[in-house]
Design an enzyme around this catalytic site. Structure first.
Site, PDB file in Angstrom:
ATOM      1  CB  SER A  76     -80.013  13.972  -8.570  1.00 38.63           C
ATOM      2  OG  SER A  76     -79.847  14.455  -7.266  1.00 38.63           O
TER       3      SER A  76
ATOM      4  CG  HIS B 280     -84.768  15.961  -7.753  1.00 37.77           C
ATOM      5  ND1 HIS B 280     -84.560  14.719  -7.187  1.00 37.77           N
ATOM      6  CD2 HIS B 280     -83.534  16.489  -7.920  1.00 37.77           C
ATOM      7  CE1 HIS B 280     -83.274  14.524  -7.008  1.00 37.77           C
ATOM      8  NE2 HIS B 280     -82.616  15.580  -7.446  1.00 37.77           N
TER       9      HIS B 280
ATOM     10  CG  ASP C 214     -86.857  12.226  -6.835  1.00 32.27           C
ATOM     11  OD1 ASP C 214     -87.273  12.976  -7.743  1.00 32.27           O
ATOM     12  OD2 ASP C 214     -85.743  12.366  -6.309  1.00 32.27           O
TER      13      ASP C 214
END
Length: 387
Positions: A240, A127, A156
């Protein structure tokens, strides 16, 4: 009669000078804070500099004032110093087609990444780079164009590549083992929160292992469940793709998500490195993750069918086939069949079926047990590659 001290009659009235002497003496016997607050008043307009006072005290008594230099070199500090250089900033650039930026790529977001080898491979989240027309990495104080080698939306994860000379001087992060982690073990998150604070370090513990986070498709359907580590080390937007490391500075997880809700704190999640490694290896080698498929689409899980319709089915569990294609169709599976078992694994949900199939490889053969009307059947189906 009460106690009475007759000698008090003979005391003279205390002079102002004596009172001041008593006050100073009392303050010196009291807290250092009180003394410091009173010093300007007691010395009139002259302000006493504490550094001068300390120097004077030191001259009279060298042991009275000492400078203490702390040499802190804990396991956490050592781990941070070891791992932090390998954590980089990842910038997602997107082209809007010329509507606002004259067909120029603009910054759509920032995340983090981890240098895992000397070949210039960097692991991040899918992402973080999703939708990017170009990706740049801030490494060694330089902004470098990066190539997306491969992405995997289900887990992911994504792998980038930059020229090898751009990672000169950076020690790639050491890969640890997530399976051996213990609940309560220290966990250190390193990343780029809010896209502004590079290589920020937060510290917590491993709060739980083997948590499940659902992966949804664009329609909102749950298509996968990712196993994750839970930690209370602060993970914020921009973290992230960054590193979760242990006290040895070894990579134990890729920071991926947090629960952001009013009144909720300390719920961050990372993809365990043991689960990430085979995905990373496939992304480097193949540019994608090769997974097997049975060749059926599922319309319903039996447990979710209204009770008045469920009673017409021969079983109260399983998944209902919407359509069959390829090897599954050739093996005789049809629309409306209820799959209840693959090999020796009971199938209650679509995720049960997908989880078991993903433990296999394309070309493997499985035995599928299903019901058609009230008849139980079992067929062998060679698995194909998931498209």
């Amino acid at each position: 009669m009460g106690f009475y001290d007759d000698s008090a009659k003979n005391h003279k009235r205390l002079s102002a000078k004596t009172w001041i002497t008593l006050v100073v003496s009392a303050s010196l016997l009291g807290s250092g804070t009180t003394t410091a607050l009173m010093l300007p008043f007691l010395t009139g307009t002259k302000q006493i500099k504490l550094s001068q006072t300390n120097t004077a005290l030191a001259e009279e008594n060298p042991a009275a004032v000492q400078s203490v230099a702390l040499n802190v070199n804990s396991e956490i500090i050592q781990a941070v110093n070891k791992a932090k250089p390998a954590v980089v900033t990842v910038v997602n650039l997107q082209n809007d087609g010329g509507r606002f930026y004259g067909n120029q790529a603009h910054e759509a977001g920032k995340g983090s990444g981890v240098v895992i080898d000397r070949k210039g491979h960097i692991v991040t989240n899918n992402h973080v780079v999703e939708g990017a027309s170009q990706v740049r990495v801030l490494v060694n104080g330089q902004t470098v164009n990066a190539k997306i080698l491969g992405t995997d939306a289900l887990t992911d994860l994504a792998v980038l590549e930059i020229p090898t000379d751009k990672v000169d001087g950076i020690e790639p992060i050491e890969i640890g083992i997530s399976e051996s982690l213990q609940i309560g073990e220290p966990a250190i998150a390193i990343g780029n929160p809010l896209g502004e604070f590079e290589q920020t370090v937060t510290v917590g513990v491993i709060s739980a292992k083997n948590r499940k986070l659902p992966t949804q498709d664009r329609a909102g359907n749950i298509v996968y469940e990712q196993t994750v580590l839970q930690t209370d080390a602060a993970i914020n937007p921009g973290n992230s793709g960054g590193a979760l490391v242990n006290v040895k500075g070894q990579l134990i997880g890729i920071n991926s998500a947090k629960i952001a809700s009013s009144g909720v704190e300390g719920l961050g999640f990372a993809i365990p490195i043991d689960e990430a490694k085979p995905i990373i290896e496939q992304l480097i080698t193949n540019g994608k993750v090769i997974r097997p498929a049975l060749g059926v689409s599922v319309s319903w899980e039996v447990k979710n069918i209204p009770a008045n319709y469920r009673k017409e089915l021969p079983v109260d569990y399983g998944v209902i086939v919407e359509a069959a294609s390829g090897p599954a169709q050739k093996a005789g599976i049809e629309s409306g069949d209820v799959i209840v078992q693959i090999d020796n694994v009971k199938i209650n949900t679509f995720l049960d079926m997908r989880k078991y199939l993903f433990s296999k490889q394309p070309g493997d053969t499985v035995k599928v047990t299903f019901y058609r009307d009230s008849e139980e059947r079992t067929v062998s189906v060679p698995l194909q590659e998931l498209k």
